[in-house]
Design a protein around this motif. Structure first.
Motif, PDB file in Angstrom:
ATOM      1  N   PRO A   1       0.800  -1.241   0.000  1.00 57.81           N
ATOM      2  CA  PRO A   1       0.000   0.000   0.000  1.00 57.81           C
ATOM      3  C   PRO A   1       0.827   1.283   0.000  1.00 57.81           C
ATOM      4  N   PRO A   2       1.817   1.450   0.905  1.00 57.81           N
ATOM      5  CA  PRO A   2       2.585   2.698   0.849  1.00 57.81           C
ATOM      6  C   PRO A   2       3.421   2.838  -0.416  1.00 57.81           C
ATOM      7  N   SER A   3       3.944   1.716  -0.932  1.00 58.49           N
ATOM      8  CA  SER A   3       4.726   1.781  -2.169  1.00 58.49           C
ATOM      9  C   SER A   3       3.845   2.174  -3.343  1.00 58.49           C
ATOM     10  N   LEU A   4       2.647   1.596  -3.417  1.00 59.12           N
ATOM     11  CA  LEU A   4       1.708   1.947  -4.480  1.00 59.12           C
ATOM     12  C   LEU A   4       1.311   3.404  -4.374  1.00 59.12           C
ATOM     13  N   LEU A   5       1.021   3.853  -3.170  1.00 56.05           N
ATOM     14  CA  LEU A   5       0.643   5.247  -2.956  1.00 56.05           C
ATOM     15  C   LEU A   5       1.763   6.182  -3.374  1.00 56.05           C
ATOM     16  N   CYS A   6       2.979   5.814  -3.017  1.00 54.92           N
ATOM     17  CA  CYS A   6       4.152   6.613  -3.390  1.00 54.92           C
ATOM     18  C   CYS A   6       4.262   6.738  -4.907  1.00 54.92           C
ATOM     19  N   ASN A   7       4.152   5.606  -5.618  1.00 54.85           N
ATOM     20  CA  ASN A   7       4.288   5.634  -7.076  1.00 54.85           C
ATOM     21  C   ASN A   7       3.139   6.376  -7.739  1.00 54.85           C
ATOM     22  N   TRP A   8       1.931   6.237  -7.194  1.00 56.28           N
ATOM     23  CA  TRP A   8       0.778   6.936  -7.749  1.00 56.28           C
ATOM     24  C   TRP A   8       0.931   8.444  -7.585  1.00 56.28           C
ATOM     25  N   GLN A   9       1.366   8.861  -6.401  1.00 61.70           N
ATOM     26  CA  GLN A   9       1.545  10.287  -6.150  1.00 61.70           C
ATOM     27  C   GLN A   9       2.656  10.884  -7.016  1.00 61.70           C
ATOM     28  N   GLU A  10       3.723  10.127  -7.180  1.00 58.72           N
ATOM     29  CA  GLU A  10       4.823  10.614  -8.025  1.00 58.72           C
ATOM     30  C   GLU A  10       4.366  10.757  -9.481  1.00 58.72           C
ATOM     31  N   SER A  11       3.562   9.798  -9.941  1.00 59.22           N
ATOM     32  CA  SER A  11       3.066   9.870 -11.315  1.00 59.22           C
ATOM     33  C   SER A  11       2.196  11.106 -11.513  1.00 59.22           C
ATOM     34  N   LEU A  12       1.321  11.376 -10.542  1.00 58.45           N
ATOM     35  CA  LEU A  12       0.474  12.556 -10.627  1.00 58.45           C
ATOM     36  C   LEU A  12       1.299  13.831 -10.563  1.00 58.45           C
ATOM     37  N   ALA A  13       2.294  13.827  -9.682  1.00 55.67           N
ATOM     38  CA  ALA A  13       3.139  15.007  -9.535  1.00 55.67           C
ATOM     39  C   ALA A  13       3.881  15.327 -10.826  1.00 55.67           C
ATOM     40  N   GLN A  14       4.381  14.294 -11.480  1.00 57.77           N
ATOM     41  CA  GLN A  14       5.096  14.495 -12.741  1.00 57.77           C
ATOM     42  C   GLN A  14       4.156  15.043 -13.806  1.00 57.77           C
ATOM     43  N   MET A  15       2.920  14.583 -13.804  1.00 58.40           N
ATOM     44  CA  MET A  15       1.955  15.093 -14.773  1.00 58.40           C
ATOM     45  C   MET A  15       1.655  16.561 -14.526  1.00 58.40           C
ATOM     46  N   VAL A  16       1.484  16.935 -13.257  1.00 57.07           N
ATOM     47  CA  VAL A  16       1.172  18.319 -12.921  1.00 57.07           C
ATOM     48  C   VAL A  16       2.301  19.251 -13.338  1.00 57.07           C
TER      49      VAL A  16
END
Length: 352
Positions: free
Chosen positions: A115-130
């Motif tokens: 869960p924390p690893s998935l959350l980390c990768n999801w947030q990073e992906s969104l951050a890169q898009m922004v």
């Protein structure tokens, strides 16, 4: 626009995009995700054993139950995380089925890491898009690709880290992993192994029907068997287990895995076993009632239709998963006499 604005506002509350961008190796992202996991556990939004999760105002109700089989320690484990990543419309559910002498340790490790690893990768992906100069929040974001990419990165990193874990010997042990993330009216499903997700929904005629959402990754599936044999692994049944296909090393009758995908099991990772998840999506409709996630201890003796009927039959949702597990236990006694009962675990996620 409103949905994405809400999501990004929640993201900003839970995570510093600026820090993610500047972290380089993702250390800040990982630490932030782990802090969120600890806070969620403290606030009773994370469940790691039998029980229920029902946060006020949530559109979800989750019932969890696990029962040890007759093979020793219970190697199944579960997790439900409501308001996943501080997102009020998100929930994470995962079920893990360990095997081998260290299987219960491997399963628990993957449960804690995913869960924390998935959350980390999801947030990073969104951050890169922004931070992409060409990003436009008004345009349709590819929701599925963001999650699929995040899951693929997560599973690859978990399997790599597990191989070098100092305190867990996963050479001859491993675990399956089946998880879902509900975000609003969408669901992402990621499956590694032979646990199964089944949807209970209503047909056009008003009947309750079961829809299987995942593939049981058994070694005899054509695409799985082809990969294994191309890597010089072998797939066959033992004489005293007709119909139970297992994965074997080229020149030895070990380890005999009954699934074709798993974390760990490094003794056979070079011979066709993989930890790559199948990632799929589904939109929740008004006809969809609940999803059942269960280990193969349930599906070995209970059909999909039986499972959804059992879950639907109880008026007390908190007892739904226990009712399903108890039914599976009785089915084992009738259908598999003389065979040691497997660990049996289930998560029932209801939609309001």
């Amino acid at each position: 626009m409103g949905h994405w604005s809400s999501m990004f506002n929640g993201l900003a509350r839970s995570f510093s995009i600026k820090k993610v961008k500047n972290s380089g190796n993702g250390v800040v992202a990982r630490e932030t995700a782990e802090v969120l996991a600890k806070d969620a556990k403290k606030n009773d939004m994370v469940l790691r054993s039998s029980g229920t999760v029902n946060v006020n105002g949530s559109k979800n109700f989750a019932s969890v139950f696990s029962k040890r089989g007759q093979k020793g320690v219970n190697q199944d484990c579960c997790i439900v995380w409501e308001e996943f990543g501080c997102q009020p419309d998100m929930i994470f559910c995962g079920i893990f089925d360990g095997h081998g002498p260290w299987g219960h340790f491997v399963a628990k490790r993957v449960r804690e890491s995913m869960p924390p690893s998935l959350l980390c990768n999801w947030q990073e992906s969104l951050a890169q898009m922004v931070h992409d100069p060409e990003f436009d929040v008004d345009k349709k974001m590819n929701w599925f690709n963001v999650w699929k990419s995040s899951y693929l990165k997560t599973c690859a990193s978990i399997d790599q880290e597990l191989e070098h874990h100092r305190k867990i010997d996963a050479f001859n042990s491993g675990t399956t992993a089946l998880s879902i993330v509900r975000q609003g009216e969408k669901i992402i499903i990621a499956n590694v192994g032979d646990s199964r997700a089944v949807l209970g929904t209503t047909s056009d005629d008003g009947d309750l029907i079961a829809v299987q959402l995942t593939i049981d990754f058994k070694p005899n599936l054509p695409q799985e068997a082809e990969r294994i044999t191309q890597c010089n692994g072998r797939v066959f049944c033992l004489l005293d287990e007709p119909g139970v296909h297992r994965v074997w090393l080229p020149d030895e009758e070990v380890p005999g895995l009954a699934m074709s995908r798993a974390f760990g099991d490094y003794c056979i990772k070079d011979f066709g076993l993989i930890s790559v998840p199948e990632v799929t999506q589904r939109n929740i409709t008004s006809k969809d009632q609940f999803i059942v996630l269960a280990t193969d201890g349930v599906w070995d003796v209970v059909s999909n239709q039986e499972a959804v009927e059992i879950v639907s039959s109880t008026h007390d949702r908190s007892k739904a998963s226990k009712l399903l597990v108890d039914h599976a236990i009785q089915a084992w006694k009738k259908k598999r006499r003389g065979i040691a009962m497997d660990d049996i675990s289930a998560i029932c996620l209801f939609f309001d």
